[in-house]
Design a protein around this motif. Structure first.
Motif, mmCIF file in Angstrom:
data_model
loop_
_atom_site.group_PDB
_atom_site.id
_atom_site.type_symbol
_atom_site.label_atom_id
_atom_site.label_comp_id
_atom_site.label_asym_id
_atom_site.label_seq_id
_atom_site.Cartn_x
_atom_site.Cartn_y
_atom_site.Cartn_z
ATOM 1 N N VAL A 25 13.110 -11.325 -22.442
ATOM 2 C CA VAL A 25 12.158 -12.385 -22.777
ATOM 3 C C VAL A 25 11.041 -11.825 -23.656
ATOM 4 O O VAL A 25 10.631 -12.446 -24.641
ATOM 5 C CB VAL A 25 11.584 -13.027 -21.494
ATOM 6 N N MET A 26 10.556 -10.638 -23.350
ATOM 7 C CA MET A 26 9.489 -10.035 -24.147
ATOM 8 C C MET A 26 9.957 -9.732 -25.575
ATOM 9 O O MET A 26 9.212 -9.923 -26.535
ATOM 10 C CB MET A 26 8.971 -8.755 -23.479
ATOM 11 N N LEU A 27 11.196 -9.289 -25.739
ATOM 12 C CA LEU A 27 11.721 -9.026 -27.077
ATOM 13 C C LEU A 27 11.854 -10.315 -27.890
ATOM 14 O O LEU A 27 11.561 -10.344 -29.079
ATOM 15 C CB LEU A 27 13.050 -8.289 -26.989
ATOM 16 N N VAL A 28 12.285 -11.382 -27.252
ATOM 17 C CA VAL A 28 12.389 -12.670 -27.947
ATOM 18 C C VAL A 28 11.003 -13.143 -28.375
ATOM 19 O O VAL A 28 10.810 -13.610 -29.503
ATOM 20 C CB VAL A 28 13.091 -13.711 -27.053
ATOM 21 N N LEU A 29 10.011 -13.022 -27.495
ATOM 22 C CA LEU A 29 8.646 -13.419 -27.857
ATOM 23 C C LEU A 29 8.101 -12.559 -28.985
ATOM 24 O O LEU A 29 7.412 -13.062 -29.881
ATOM 25 C CB LEU A 29 7.729 -13.325 -26.634
ATOM 26 N N LEU A 30 8.405 -11.280 -28.978
ATOM 27 C CA LEU A 30 7.972 -10.396 -30.053
ATOM 28 C C LEU A 30 8.552 -10.838 -31.390
ATOM 29 O O LEU A 30 7.844 -10.907 -32.393
ATOM 30 C CB LEU A 30 8.387 -8.957 -29.742
ATOM 31 N N ILE A 31 9.812 -11.191 -31.417
ATOM 32 C CA ILE A 31 10.457 -11.643 -32.652
ATOM 33 C C ILE A 31 9.839 -12.953 -33.131
ATOM 34 O O ILE A 31 9.575 -13.135 -34.314
ATOM 35 C CB ILE A 31 11.975 -11.769 -32.444
ATOM 36 N N VAL A 32 9.579 -13.869 -32.199
ATOM 37 C CA VAL A 32 8.971 -15.152 -32.567
ATOM 38 C C VAL A 32 7.608 -14.922 -33.205
ATOM 39 O O VAL A 32 7.287 -15.506 -34.247
ATOM 40 C CB VAL A 32 8.862 -16.075 -31.335
ATOM 41 N N PHE A 33 6.790 -14.062 -32.626
ATOM 42 C CA PHE A 33 5.466 -13.802 -33.197
ATOM 43 C C PHE A 33 5.555 -13.049 -34.518
ATOM 44 O O PHE A 33 4.736 -13.252 -35.408
ATOM 45 C CB PHE A 33 4.579 -13.058 -32.202
ATOM 46 N N MET A 34 6.538 -12.181 -34.663
ATOM 47 C CA MET A 34 6.691 -11.465 -35.933
ATOM 48 C C MET A 34 7.072 -12.421 -37.055
ATOM 49 O O MET A 34 6.671 -12.247 -38.197
ATOM 50 C CB MET A 34 7.750 -10.365 -35.798
ATOM 51 N N VAL A 35 7.847 -13.443 -36.749
ATOM 52 C CA VAL A 35 8.245 -14.418 -37.762
ATOM 53 C C VAL A 35 7.102 -15.385 -38.044
ATOM 54 O O VAL A 35 6.865 -15.771 -39.188
ATOM 55 C CB VAL A 35 9.513 -15.176 -37.301
ATOM 56 N N ALA A 36 6.350 -15.773 -37.021
ATOM 57 C CA ALA A 36 5.304 -16.789 -37.184
ATOM 58 C C ALA A 36 4.020 -16.221 -37.785
ATOM 59 O O ALA A 36 3.267 -16.958 -38.419
ATOM 60 C CB ALA A 36 4.997 -17.437 -35.842
#
Length: 138
Positions: A25-36
């Protein structure tokens, strides 16, 4: 222990927490913030006019110059004070006058004000200038 159903070995295994789902879950959130994060670079509110033209390719690292309704200038989100436009542009472009400048101006600004800004850019030596607008929905 008298009432325990698990042996000591089984109890120690049951007490461990599986952190794999938490890491996922933390890796998915990291990717979302990196894209946004790159999408929220410009934070100066401007009411842009709409355009029906096909959008051109955006230059790699344009200098974003924003002219608000109150005729306040900001360079890449930082407010400009006084007549520091030429020096601030040179500093933002590392002295390269061929760096593209993207102007974001409020739709309610008079045409003469935008022309005055274009004159100041030309006097500073920045000739690669583009105007930003919102895309119209088809």
């Amino acid at each position: 222990m008298a009432g325990s159903f698990l042996s000591d070995d089984e109890a120690s295994e049951a007490a461990e927490i599986n952190v794999t789902p938490f890491i996922d879950v933390m890796l998915v959130l990291l990717i979302v913030f990196m894209v946004a994060a790159p999408l929220s670079v410009v934070d100066v509110p401007v009411n842009l006019p709409a355009s029906s033209a096909a959008p051109p390719e955006r230059p790699e690292d344009p200098i974003i110059l924003t002219l608000t309704r109150d005729l306040d200038l900001s360079l890449n989100g930082a407010p400009l004070l006084g007549d520091a436009l030429a020096q601030s542009l040179l500093q933002a472009s590392d002295g390269k006058r061929d760096t593209p400048v993207l102007i974001r101006a409020d739709r309610d600004i008079a045409y003469g004000e935008i022309m005055a800004l274009l004159d100041r850019l030309r006097d500073a030596g920045f000739l690669k200038v583009a105007l930003a607008g919102e895309e119209k929905a088809p």
